[in-house]
Design a protein around this motif. Structure first.
Motif, PDB file in Angstrom:
ATOM      1  N   HIS A 275       4.840  56.921  15.971  1.00 23.89           N
ATOM      2  CA  HIS A 275       4.549  56.473  17.320  1.00 23.89           C
ATOM      3  C   HIS A 275       4.816  57.561  18.360  1.00 23.89           C
ATOM      4  O   HIS A 275       5.651  58.448  18.158  1.00 23.89           O
ATOM      5  CB  HIS A 275       5.409  55.249  17.665  1.00 23.89           C
ATOM      6  CG  HIS A 275       5.283  54.128  16.688  1.00 23.89           C
ATOM      7  ND1 HIS A 275       4.175  53.309  16.633  1.00 23.89           N
ATOM      8  CD2 HIS A 275       6.121  53.690  15.711  1.00 23.89           C
ATOM      9  CE1 HIS A 275       4.334  52.408  15.677  1.00 23.89           C
ATOM     10  NE2 HIS A 275       5.506  52.622  15.100  1.00 23.89           N
ATOM     11  N   HIS A 276       4.136  57.448  19.477  1.00 24.19           N
ATOM     12  CA  HIS A 276       4.451  58.284  20.633  1.00 24.19           C
ATOM     13  C   HIS A 276       5.783  57.786  21.202  1.00 24.19           C
ATOM     14  O   HIS A 276       5.945  56.594  21.466  1.00 24.19           O
ATOM     15  CB  HIS A 276       3.350  58.168  21.684  1.00 24.19           C
ATOM     16  CG  HIS A 276       3.398  59.235  22.722  1.00 24.19           C
ATOM     17  ND1 HIS A 276       4.423  59.335  23.646  1.00 24.19           N
ATOM     18  CD2 HIS A 276       2.549  60.274  22.981  1.00 24.19           C
ATOM     19  CE1 HIS A 276       4.204  60.370  24.434  1.00 24.19           C
ATOM     20  NE2 HIS A 276       3.072  60.965  24.051  1.00 24.19           N
ATOM     21  N   PRO A 277       6.762  58.671  21.410  1.00 24.28           N
ATOM     22  CA  PRO A 277       8.097  58.210  21.834  1.00 24.28           C
ATOM     23  C   PRO A 277       8.102  57.487  23.172  1.00 24.28           C
ATOM     24  O   PRO A 277       8.893  56.554  23.371  1.00 24.28           O
ATOM     25  CB  PRO A 277       8.929  59.497  21.881  1.00 24.28           C
ATOM     26  CG  PRO A 277       7.934  60.612  21.887  1.00 24.28           C
ATOM     27  CD  PRO A 277       6.741  60.122  21.165  1.00 24.28           C
TER      28      PRO A 277
ATOM     29  N   PHE B 245      13.282  61.121  26.774  1.00 27.29           N
ATOM     30  CA  PHE B 245      12.245  60.098  26.879  1.00 27.29           C
ATOM     31  C   PHE B 245      12.803  58.811  27.490  1.00 27.29           C
ATOM     32  O   PHE B 245      12.153  58.175  28.324  1.00 27.29           O
ATOM     33  CB  PHE B 245      11.644  59.819  25.503  1.00 27.29           C
ATOM     34  CG  PHE B 245      10.847  60.963  24.943  1.00 27.29           C
ATOM     35  CD1 PHE B 245       9.747  61.461  25.630  1.00 27.29           C
ATOM     36  CD2 PHE B 245      11.184  61.546  23.735  1.00 27.29           C
ATOM     37  CE1 PHE B 245       9.005  62.523  25.116  1.00 27.29           C
ATOM     38  CE2 PHE B 245      10.462  62.605  23.219  1.00 27.29           C
ATOM     39  CZ  PHE B 245       9.366  63.100  23.900  1.00 27.29           C
ATOM     40  N   ALA B 246      14.010  58.434  27.082  1.00 25.61           N
ATOM     41  CA  ALA B 246      14.611  57.207  27.616  1.00 25.61           C
ATOM     42  C   ALA B 246      14.924  57.355  29.098  1.00 25.61           C
ATOM     43  O   ALA B 246      14.648  56.450  29.903  1.00 25.61           O
ATOM     44  CB  ALA B 246      15.880  56.865  26.837  1.00 25.61           C
ATOM     45  N   ALA B 247      15.507  58.483  29.485  1.00 25.99           N
ATOM     46  CA  ALA B 247      15.884  58.684  30.882  1.00 25.99           C
ATOM     47  C   ALA B 247      14.653  58.711  31.784  1.00 25.99           C
ATOM     48  O   ALA B 247      14.674  58.206  32.909  1.00 25.99           O
ATOM     49  CB  ALA B 247      16.673  59.982  31.033  1.00 25.99           C
ATOM     50  N   GLN B 248      13.571  59.277  31.293  1.00 28.34           N
ATOM     51  CA  GLN B 248      12.367  59.405  32.105  1.00 28.34           C
ATOM     52  C   GLN B 248      11.578  58.101  32.206  1.00 28.34           C
ATOM     53  O   GLN B 248      10.923  57.848  33.222  1.00 28.34           O
ATOM     54  CB  GLN B 248      11.468  60.498  31.518  1.00 28.34           C
ATOM     55  CG  GLN B 248      12.023  61.907  31.689  1.00 28.34           C
ATOM     56  CD  GLN B 248      11.361  62.914  30.763  1.00 28.34           C
ATOM     57  OE1 GLN B 248      10.363  62.609  30.105  1.00 28.34           O
ATOM     58  NE2 GLN B 248      11.915  64.112  30.678  1.00 28.34           N
ATOM     59  N   HIS B 249      11.644  57.248  31.186  1.00 26.28           N
ATOM     60  CA  HIS B 249      10.693  56.143  31.128  1.00 26.28           C
ATOM     61  C   HIS B 249      11.328  54.758  31.079  1.00 26.28           C
ATOM     62  O   HIS B 249      10.593  53.769  31.084  1.00 26.28           O
ATOM     63  CB  HIS B 249       9.743  56.343  29.949  1.00 26.28           C
ATOM     64  CG  HIS B 249       8.905  57.573  30.102  1.00 26.28           C
ATOM     65  ND1 HIS B 249       7.787  57.616  30.906  1.00 26.28           N
ATOM     66  CD2 HIS B 249       9.053  58.827  29.608  1.00 26.28           C
ATOM     67  CE1 HIS B 249       7.270  58.833  30.885  1.00 26.28           C
ATOM     68  NE2 HIS B 249       8.011  59.592  30.103  1.00 26.28           N
ATOM     69  N   LEU B 250      12.642  54.652  31.045  1.00 22.38           N
ATOM     70  CA  LEU B 250      13.291  53.368  31.300  1.00 22.38           C
ATOM     71  C   LEU B 250      13.457  53.222  32.808  1.00 22.38           C
ATOM     72  O   LEU B 250      13.965  54.143  33.464  1.00 22.38           O
ATOM     73  CB  LEU B 250      14.663  53.295  30.633  1.00 22.38           C
ATOM     74  CG  LEU B 250      14.725  53.167  29.110  1.00 22.38           C
ATOM     75  CD1 LEU B 250      16.176  53.277  28.646  1.00 22.38           C
ATOM     76  CD2 LEU B 250      14.109  51.855  28.639  1.00 22.38           C
TER      77      LEU B 250
END
Length: 578
Positions: free
Chosen positions: A386-388, A415-420
């Protein structure tokens, strides 16, 4: 919201000192300090404390490794606002706590480690695991990593030492404390002294300083407020929201304050430094004439490698409750050591609403910065790998709004910091000060233990982190800790591999051994699911009730995360293949 330790610590012992073992008195002091759970691993030198716990109404969590016991206490403390307590034996027992103790010092988490030691009459005689000055010299090893260390010199001092440890750990800036206690002293009979004492700490800023900040916020054309670790630890979020809305002043945070100012708010610029999506950078690049930082660490990770965009030529003021951080990264016009919550409340009270023209100008500047950042097209989760980013967004979409997220160290952090999108100060946790692999897993476990199912806790981690500390799933299974570990499995040490490729044009030594994550989790008593499609993720989350759940999520390893810190490690000839 986390429970808060009061401003005063008071013993509730009877009016006459009571005889008993030192170990029994120490357990009673922990109970009076609001501690209802301790973590650790038993051993000979700490055995009197564990024996005393047999008769106490405290839950004892025996972990699989002392470092993870300390990280569990770290997470428990973050959830409860009370000191996390760890009991370990001498020698390797106490030395194994070094990494999480250093993390707690940098992240301002109150932890008390009580370490056993060899009997007093064996000190200096070459005894196994002697922690004294002529042995391992544990205090000197741990002193730079902690806020306070003490070897208890006599049994009569033990109760006062622990009471002092509670005060020190809970006084801002909070942090870890180590007490070293010889086995014979822990078992000695003493009368417990009565004690009453107030927690110390820094005072509010002077009224003239508060007025000066208020005037600056009211008159600036392009102001900005920057929130960091200290802002998260002192519950200033609601005050900042009121201040920002009154003045239409935009707010950015670094990763350690993610969620303190709601990221869905129209005045949010999001993160600066690690985890940024570019909005805050764009706003700062256009210049500011008034910058106020609140409890920000201002290290290379949170400043994008000490970015020059922070220096705009305008007025810069730094507020913090930690003297260690004042003026160390940038030359501020004014630095103020103060009680952050009280000072900001006074600033808010004194700040008038700016004129209509300034309000319009500030709103326009924020919209301009937000408009310039391209969102990009991210595919939905379909069939793995999957795309992260799609996985991060799916996790948040499928989970309740009050879910608590942690992230370990690796590409998944970025990825979590940017997209949550986080709107609560207690809904996102990362041990950014030290950046140790495994920290996010232990923190998630401790948080989930504290919340006991009242709020979902999801630890986003990598396959490398899971291999490093995943044996602690056995502890979660034993205690039915309802933690969810979302394992971003790309078969490599992704952040390191991408960094090597960027700097040297090649990457060796970063491939991961093949591990059946589901079978590994099952062997330790945890539920586990391989997430090949979004439906697998949805089904697993919907049917998770108690105990640990491991989600083995295959990730596209070639997807690079935006990392503003990359320039910190850049060499002049970086990127040239050999």
């Amino acid at each position: 919201m986390a429970e808060r330790f009061g401003t005063e610590f008071e013993s509730h012992t009877s009016e006459q000192p009571r005889p008993g073992r030192v170990a029994d008195h120490l357990v009673q002091i922990l109970i009076e300090a609001g501690v209802d759970r301790v973590f650790g691993i038993p051993g000979g030198a700490i055995s009197p404390l564990f024996d005393a716990l047999d008769d106490a109404e405290l839950e004892v969590v025996v972990a699989q490794h002392e470092a993870m016991a300390t990280y569990l206490a770290y997470g428990w403390s973050r959830a409860t606002g009370r000191p996390g307590v760890v009991l370990v034996t001498s020698g390797p027992g106490v030395l194994n706590t070094a990494t999480p103790m250093a993390a707690a010092r940098l992240d301002e988490v109150p932890i008390i480690v009580i370490a056993g030691d060899t009997k007093s009459d064996m000190a200096g005689r070459g005894a196994l695991q002697d922690g004294g000055p002529s042995g391992l010299d544990v205090l000197h090893v741990m002193k730079p990593l902690t806020k306070h260390v003490e070897a208890i010199a006599n049994p009569g001092r033990a109760a006062a030492s622990l009471q002092q440890a509670v005060r020190v750990s809970m006084t801002h800036p909070r942090g870890p404390v180590l007490l070293n206690l010889a086995m014979d002293m822990a078992g000695a009979d003493v009368a417990a002294p009565l004690y009453r004492g107030a927690l110390g700490g820094v005072a509010p800023a002077a009224p003239s300083i508060a007025q000066s900040i208020a005037d600056g916020l009211a008159s600036a054309v392009r102001p900005v407020i920057w929130l960091g670790l200290g802002a998260r630890l002192t519950d200033v979020g609601s005050t900042i929201v009121r201040l920002a809305e009154r003045t239409r002043c935009p707010v950015l945070t670094d990763i350690e304050a993610k969620g303190v100012f709601p990221e869905s708010h129209a005045l949010s610029l999001g993160l600066f430094g690690v985890g940024s999506r570019g909005v805050a950078e764009r706003y700062l690049a256009e210049g500011t004439d008034f910058l106020l930082t609140v409890g920000a660490r201002l290290d290379d990770t949170t400043t994008g490698g000490y970015s020059d965009t922070v220096r705009s030529g305008g007025r810069m003021i730094q507020l913090d409750h930690s003297a260690d951080r004042l003026n160390r990264a940038y030359a501020f016009d004014e630095v103020v050591l103060c009680d952050l919550a009280a000072t900001l409340a006074e600033v808010t009270r004194r700040t008038p609403a700016p004129g209509p023209h300034l309000l319009l100008a500030r709103d326009a500047a924020v919209r301009d910065a937000q408009r310039t950042v391209l969102q990009g097209v991210v595919p939905e989760m379909d069939r793995g790998p999957h795309h992260p980013i799609a996985v991060v967004r799916a996790l948040q979409a499928l989970l309740p709004r009050d879910t608590v997220f942690t992230t370990d160290i690796g590409n998944h952090l970025l990825f979590a910091a940017q997209h949550l999108e986080i709107d609560r100060a207690d809904a996102f946790h990362v041990s950014n000060g030290l950046g140790g692999m495994g920290s996010g897993i232990g923190t998630a476990m401790g948080l989930a233990f504290a919340y006991s199912g009242r709020r979902p806790v999801v630890g986003i981690c990598g396959d490398g982190s899971l291999r490093m500390v995943g044996n602690e799933l056995a502890t979660c299974a034993q205690h039915r800790i309802p933690v969810v570990l979302a394992v971003f499995n790309d078969g490599q040490l992704g952040m390191v591999e991408h960094g090597f490729e960027r700097q040297f044009g090649r990457a060796s030594f970063c491939a991961s051994p093949t591990v059946d994550v589901v079978a590994f989790a099952h062997a330790l008593g945890a539920s586990a699911v391989r997430v090949e499609r979004r439906q697998d993720l949805e089904f697993a989350l919907k049917h998770h009730d108690d105990g640990p759940l491991v989600l083995d999520i295959p990730i596209r390893g070639e997807v690079h995360a935006r990392n503003p810190r990359a320039e910190v490690f850049a060499f002049p000839s970086a990127g040239s293949p050999r």
